[in-house]
Design a protein around this motif. Sequence first.
Motif, short mmCIF file in Angstrom:
data_model
loop_
_atom_site.label_atom_id
_atom_site.label_comp_id
_atom_site.label_asym_id
_atom_site.label_seq_id
_atom_site.Cartn_x
_atom_site.Cartn_y
_atom_site.Cartn_z
N PRO A 125 0.69 -1.33 -0.14
CA PRO A 125 0.06 -0.17 -0.11
C PRO A 125 0.90 1.30 0.06
O PRO A 125 0.60 2.25 -0.56
N THR A 126 2.19 1.42 0.73
CA THR A 126 2.78 2.46 0.71
C THR A 126 3.03 3.00 -0.76
O THR A 126 3.08 3.99 -1.18
N ASN A 127 3.75 2.00 -1.44
CA ASN A 127 3.98 2.31 -2.82
C ASN A 127 2.78 2.83 -3.66
O ASN A 127 3.05 3.68 -4.58
N HIS A 128 1.88 2.02 -3.64
CA HIS A 128 0.64 2.33 -4.46
C HIS A 128 0.33 3.94 -3.88
O HIS A 128 0.15 4.67 -4.88
N ALA A 129 0.24 4.32 -2.69
CA ALA A 129 -0.21 5.68 -2.34
C ALA A 129 0.91 6.66 -2.79
O ALA A 129 0.58 7.84 -3.22
N ARG A 130 2.39 6.48 -2.51
CA ARG A 130 3.50 7.48 -2.99
C ARG A 130 3.43 7.44 -4.44
O ARG A 130 3.56 8.82 -4.98
N THR A 131 3.18 6.47 -5.12
CA THR A 131 3.15 6.65 -6.74
C THR A 131 2.14 7.58 -7.01
O THR A 131 2.02 8.38 -7.98
N ASP A 170 6.59 3.23 -10.88
CA ASP A 170 6.20 2.84 -9.77
C ASP A 170 7.55 1.98 -8.94
O ASP A 170 7.70 2.08 -7.85
N ALA A 171 8.29 1.45 -9.87
CA ALA A 171 9.45 0.80 -9.23
C ALA A 171 10.51 1.65 -8.47
O ALA A 171 10.83 1.29 -7.42
N PRO A 172 10.94 2.73 -9.52
CA PRO A 172 11.97 3.62 -8.42
C PRO A 172 11.26 4.30 -7.53
O PRO A 172 11.92 4.53 -6.32
N ILE A 173 9.88 4.74 -7.45
CA ILE A 173 9.29 5.16 -6.50
C ILE A 173 9.33 4.33 -5.44
O ILE A 173 9.30 4.80 -4.17
N GLY A 174 9.40 3.01 -5.63
CA GLY A 174 9.80 2.17 -4.41
C GLY A 174 11.06 2.56 -3.57
O GLY A 174 10.98 2.38 -2.34
N TYR A 175 12.00 3.06 -4.00
CA TYR A 175 12.79 3.52 -3.35
C TYR A 175 12.62 4.43 -2.13
O TYR A 175 12.92 4.48 -1.22
N ILE A 176 11.64 5.55 -2.48
CA ILE A 176 11.05 6.43 -1.63
C ILE A 176 10.03 5.64 -0.68
O ILE A 176 10.13 6.11 0.50
N SER A 177 9.57 5.00 -1.22
CA SER A 177 8.32 4.33 -0.41
C SER A 177 8.96 3.19 0.42
O SER A 177 8.51 3.26 1.82
N PHE A 178 9.90 2.59 0.34
CA PHE A 178 10.56 1.90 1.37
C PHE A 178 11.46 2.77 2.27
O PHE A 178 11.41 2.13 3.54
N THR A 179 12.01 3.80 1.99
CA THR A 179 12.19 4.80 3.03
C THR A 179 11.46 5.34 4.02
O THR A 179 11.71 5.22 5.08
N GLU A 180 10.16 5.38 3.31
CA GLU A 180 9.12 5.97 4.23
C GLU A 180 8.55 4.78 5.16
O GLU A 180 8.29 5.05 6.46
N GLU A 181 8.55 3.82 4.55
CA GLU A 181 8.20 2.29 5.53
C GLU A 181 9.09 2.46 6.84
O GLU A 181 8.78 2.17 8.01
#
Length: 666
Positions: A99-105, A253-264
């Motif tokens: 969910p975090t990456n869906h929302a951040r993307t 959405d894959a590179p935005i995962g870098y931000i989402s994983f930092t956020e998590e």
Amino acid sequence: MSGKPKLVTCGLPYTNGLCHIGHLRTYVPADCYVRYLRRAGEDVLFVCGSDNHGTPIVVSAEGAGTTPRAFSEKYHTHFKETFEKMGVIFDHFGMTDDPTNHARTQSIVKRLIDRGYVYAEVINQSYCTTCKRSLPDRYVEGTCPHCGKHARGDECDQGCGRHLEPGEILEPTCTVCQTKAETRQQEHYFFKLSTFKEYLLDYLKDLNGTINAKNYAIGWIENELHDWCITRTMDWGVRFPGNEDLVVYVWVDAPIGYISFTEEWANAHGDDWRRFWCGDGEVTHFIGSDIIYHHCIFWPALLHAAGYGTPDAVVASGMLKVEDQKFSKSRGYVVWANEDYLDVNLPADYLRYYLLSYTSHTKELNFSWKAYQERVNNELVNTLGNFMYRSIYFAEEKLGGIPATPPKEEIFDEIRRTRDLVDPAFRAFEFKSGVDAIMGLATFGNNYIQKNAPWKLLKTDKAAAEGVIADCLQIVKALALFLEPVMPEKASLCWKMLGYETPLASHHLDEADTPLEGVTLRKAAPLFEKIDDEQYAVLEATFTRRVDEAKKKQERHEVKKEMLTIDEFGKMELCVGRVLEAEAIKGSKKLLRITVDIGSEKRQVVSGIAPYYKPEELEGTLVVMVTNLEPATIFGVESRGMILAAGDEAALLIPNREVEPGTRIR
């Protein structure tokens, strides 16, 4: 030290297959870099996660009779566990489908839309009438519109290497059922990448990392920079804001995962992810060379447009060979991380050492079991392990512990000299140079103990023998600290034998030249074991068997593919034609527009032979041509047939004497 918080990431492993040595070429150096910075006192966060979206996972999940999410979770767990076994320890390892990456993307895409960087456009989309669905990316294959080679729907993987947007591929065919696809129109959304050319050229001037990443990206930008389609027609992925029929392209959405994983990670630790992505943090990406385009062009442009910080460094690894052959899973030239290595109880640290010390990070790495055996036996066992074991054993067994005699100043000088070589090398991503410097200190120690022979001195001058061993133990301590980023397990075992109760990972590199005191040596044991010839033979035999099986499979496929009935062959209409005129197609370096007289009519054909023939050379030439192919549009020009040629240099097939145009080949 910069004093800034540092974020290090690795290119996300795709949850569509098993971990192999090609993956580890990127992840082990990244882990080494993070460990080194931490030993040097830097504030470093290390995040990664699995890439879960895109058509290949949907296709694989359908074939396995499961859902894309369940399929992704299986391989997500596989990669996480494999990395941990290899000593690659992330602070957080997430999933792009969470969910975090869906929302951040969706948040970033909405911001791009609001800022005017995204627009809608109706484009042609391949559609399979058999599967009854649109065919994005790797659901479709056909002919590259730029070079005429066979290509995937998203990339000309066998020709010019260009990224292909939806609807660009020619003569599209469904990869699932092999049905010739229809072209249908559909609205998609584009990111205005072309407007960022000057920004990207300026950004790349200051980008740190490896020169191969920077130069490759600059070359692409100077050549061309087109707007980027950021949506796909699929059910699996992050829904595009405002259009539920589309998902966001996986390379958004894959590179935005870098931000989402930092956020998590930040949410779990009471921290703020913005200090890395919206503040003065330093972001470093470790990637494979096949995704430079995405990380040095798409990604910084997208971040800049959305108002986020951009990466400070991109570190791209060189290509990989296995046993002098190009890495290829289909041809058997692969080493699987678990099946071939970890599952047969080979130490992770041996492979880490090989990957880090074999060659410069940006150069081609060749893995062979023979070279692996030689490096382990000669460098780890005979040099490094021999010195560490002899020094600790002699002190504990012959002297009763650490001598009271302080090490000589020349020993501290040698340790500091090594530190001065290792530090800039690791910080510049030159891991081989850093490891070479460390092993140089081990060689110095080995020569020192051999030259001074404390076992002989002990008989005549115990104080002198104690002095030699005090010097050697100080070198062993320094080696353990320097080697922890390279071989964390073996370095930690050595640290424990030196008598330390606190974990090696909690100690600073500055302790390398502080005296070894306040600890009690433990019983020494060899740190490394040789790879004997019998073990090597088994490893080599397993590899050879896989290559042989791949060759046999390919041969069976080729035989099956080549077998035609006479009736099937008879369906092909071959005839002799005469070239009337030929001219280059504007914008293409490989294609010619050729008019051929085939007796009953004149045909226009597009042929990729421009590199080998001048148009005027072809006029009047007799050629052999397939005349009953369905018409195709190549590079915007209709082609109604195929001129036959042989070999990589397109040698034209021609009759050995004059024949009337239109004469059938029988």
